[in-house]
Design a protein around this motif. Structure first.
Motif, short mmCIF file in Angstrom:
data_model
loop_
_atom_site.label_atom_id
_atom_site.label_comp_id
_atom_site.label_asym_id
_atom_site.label_seq_id
_atom_site.Cartn_x
_atom_site.Cartn_y
_atom_site.Cartn_z
N LEU A 183 0.77 -1.28 -0.14
CA LEU A 183 -0.15 0.07 0.03
C LEU A 183 0.97 1.19 -0.17
N ASP A 184 2.31 1.09 -0.05
CA ASP A 184 2.99 2.44 0.13
C ASP A 184 4.22 1.86 -1.01
N ARG A 185 3.98 2.63 -2.35
CA ARG A 185 5.16 2.34 -3.13
C ARG A 185 5.77 3.43 -3.73
N GLU A 186 6.07 4.42 -2.61
CA GLU A 186 6.84 5.58 -2.93
C GLU A 186 8.10 5.38 -3.64
N HIS A 187 8.80 4.24 -3.16
CA HIS A 187 10.20 3.85 -3.75
C HIS A 187 10.15 2.96 -4.74
N GLU A 188 9.07 2.71 -5.59
CA GLU A 188 9.08 1.85 -6.69
C GLU A 188 10.28 2.06 -7.64
N ALA A 189 10.69 3.18 -7.91
CA ALA A 189 11.77 3.39 -8.83
C ALA A 189 12.83 2.93 -8.25
N HIS A 208 2.10 -2.95 5.56
CA HIS A 208 1.50 -1.68 5.92
C HIS A 208 0.36 -1.75 6.98
N PRO A 209 0.43 -0.78 8.01
CA PRO A 209 -0.48 -1.06 9.39
C PRO A 209 -1.91 -0.92 8.94
N ALA A 210 -2.61 -0.48 7.87
CA ALA A 210 -3.80 -0.32 7.50
C ALA A 210 -4.21 -1.78 6.45
N VAL A 211 -3.38 -2.68 6.51
CA VAL A 211 -3.58 -3.59 5.35
C VAL A 211 -4.70 -4.72 5.74
N SER A 212 -4.76 -4.77 7.14
CA SER A 212 -5.96 -5.76 7.40
C SER A 212 -7.07 -5.20 7.12
N ALA A 213 -7.35 -4.11 6.89
CA ALA A 213 -8.67 -3.22 6.70
C ALA A 213 -8.65 -2.46 5.34
N ALA A 214 -7.58 -2.89 4.62
CA ALA A 214 -7.48 -1.98 3.43
C ALA A 214 -8.36 -2.08 2.28
N THR A 215 -8.56 -3.22 1.73
CA THR A 215 -9.42 -3.54 0.57
C THR A 215 -9.86 -4.69 0.76
N SER A 216 -11.05 -4.91 -0.13
CA SER A 216 -11.59 -6.28 -0.10
C SER A 216 -11.02 -7.30 -1.07
N GLU A 217 -9.92 -6.61 -1.78
CA GLU A 217 -8.95 -7.50 -2.63
C GLU A 217 -8.17 -8.50 -1.92
N ILE A 218 -7.44 -7.62 -0.95
CA ILE A 218 -6.61 -8.35 0.03
C ILE A 218 -7.42 -9.47 0.71
N TRP A 272 -1.71 -12.37 -8.03
CA TRP A 272 -0.76 -11.31 -7.88
C TRP A 272 -1.24 -10.19 -8.57
N ARG A 273 -1.68 -10.19 -9.75
CA ARG A 273 -2.32 -9.07 -10.69
C ARG A 273 -3.38 -8.32 -9.64
N ARG A 274 -4.09 -9.09 -9.29
CA ARG A 274 -5.40 -8.40 -8.59
C ARG A 274 -4.55 -7.66 -7.32
N LEU A 275 -3.77 -7.89 -6.64
CA LEU A 275 -3.04 -7.43 -5.68
C LEU A 275 -2.38 -6.07 -6.18
N ASP A 276 -1.71 -6.34 -7.33
CA ASP A 276 -0.94 -5.33 -7.76
C ASP A 276 -1.46 -4.09 -8.29
N ARG A 277 -2.69 -4.32 -8.65
CA ARG A 277 -3.87 -3.20 -9.15
C ARG A 277 -4.38 -2.31 -8.31
N ILE A 278 -4.13 -2.74 -6.76
CA ILE A 278 -4.57 -1.97 -5.72
C ILE A 278 -3.83 -0.71 -5.81
N GLN A 279 -4.57 0.36 -5.54
CA GLN A 279 -3.99 1.67 -5.61
C GLN A 279 -3.32 1.81 -4.26
N PRO A 280 -2.09 2.21 -4.35
CA PRO A 280 -1.20 2.53 -2.95
C PRO A 280 -1.80 3.94 -2.33
N ARG A 281 -1.71 3.95 -1.23
CA ARG A 281 -2.21 4.96 -0.37
C ARG A 281 -1.25 6.02 -0.28
#
Length: 281
Positions: A183-189, A208-218, A272-281
């Motif tokens: 959920l935090d990909r600031e340093h992707e590059a 990420h601290p919010a991951v357990s409640a982040a998205t229905s996809e996770i 993996w693709r479904r997770l990868d499509r999640i928008q970082p926070r």
């Protein structure tokens, strides 16, 4: 990980470690039952096959390093304890501060050697780049210590792509430790640059601290795998690139065992693709 992903990585092309490591920052270092519990967690990590443990002078101003030595010395031959230098402790009225002066870095390295009871720090990372000291002076000091046999490999922490490129003109960079998770990909590059160069990337705060409640996809992927959201997050990191070495930390044996078990999860390409499509926070 998928079945064809490596479970090991050779840091600096030499030091083979299991890709899922352990971050020791959260281990209590004070006296009493909490310390005994922390020692038990560190020992259990090694029993579970963890071969990469991350610490730093900053963690308790050396107390974390001392705790690991008490728990694990003499160290197993395959165990790598990576530490970091470059932050000065508070000196009232001054607060803790980044410090990359050559004499200061050399002193912290010597302290780390003494506290960890070793003659050589196999992986030493610069905790932060000091903007007030030329980078060539900071890394040049570590390179001198490397030539003296006090350091094996040198890494960096919290750097940009430009800083990584500049550093690679001065030293062989073996690792980079930046904040990075699902959920935090600031340093992707930075991760991409490490992958291209074969440099180990150790994401701190890998869950990420919010991951357990982040998205229905996770939650959906976790349910499909019979896993927790945190385990799915770690599995995503391991799938992201073979240079990624997550270092989740905890002071709980049960949580440690849950984290280590994440290395056995197998994400399908679709998951993996479904997770990868999640928008970082």
């Amino acid at each position: 990980m998928s079945d064809n992903e490596p479970s090991e990585f050779r840091i600096g092309g030499e030091i083979g470690v299991q890709r899922l490591g352990f971050g020791a920052m959260q281990l209590p270092t004070g006296p009493g039952p909490a310390r005994e519990a922390a020692i038990a967690v560190a020992r259990r990590a090694v029993e579970l096959g963890v071969t990469l443990i991350d610490t730093a002078h900053l963690y308790g101003w050396g107390a974390n390093e001392e705790l690991l030595a008490e728990a694990l010395y003499p160290y197993p031959d395959d165990l790598l304890i990576a530490t970091k230098v470059g932050v000065a402790p508070p000196n009232p009225p001054h607060e803790a501060a980044i410090c990359g002066r050559p004499d200061f870095l050399r002193d912290q390295v010597e302290q780390g050697l003494r506290r960890l009871r070793v003659e050589r720090l196999q992986l030493l990372q610069l905790h932060r780049i000091d903007p007030t000291v030329p980078l060539a002076d900071q890394l040049g000091t570590l390179r001198e210590l490397q030539a003296e046999g006090r350091i094996g490999h040198i890494g960096l922490s919290e750097v940009t792509v430009a800083e990584l490129e500049e550093a690679r003109q001065i030293i062989d960079v073996a690792s980079v430790q930046n904040r990075y998770n699902l959920l935090d990909r600031e340093h992707e590059a930075v991760l991409d640059a490490c992958a291209a160069a074969g440099i180990a990337f150790l994401p701190w705060r890998p869950v990420h601290p919010a991951v357990s409640a982040a998205t229905s996809e996770i939650a959906a992927v976790a349910a499909e795998l019979g896993a927790t959201a945190a385990q799915v997050s770690l599995a995503w990191l391991l799938h992201r690139s073979p240079v990624v070495l997550p270092i989740p930390g905890t002071g709980s044996i049960s949580h440690l065992e849950e984290n280590v078990a994440a290395a056995r999860l197998r994400l399908s390409g679709d998951q993996w693709r479904r997770l990868d499509r999640i928008q970082p926070r």
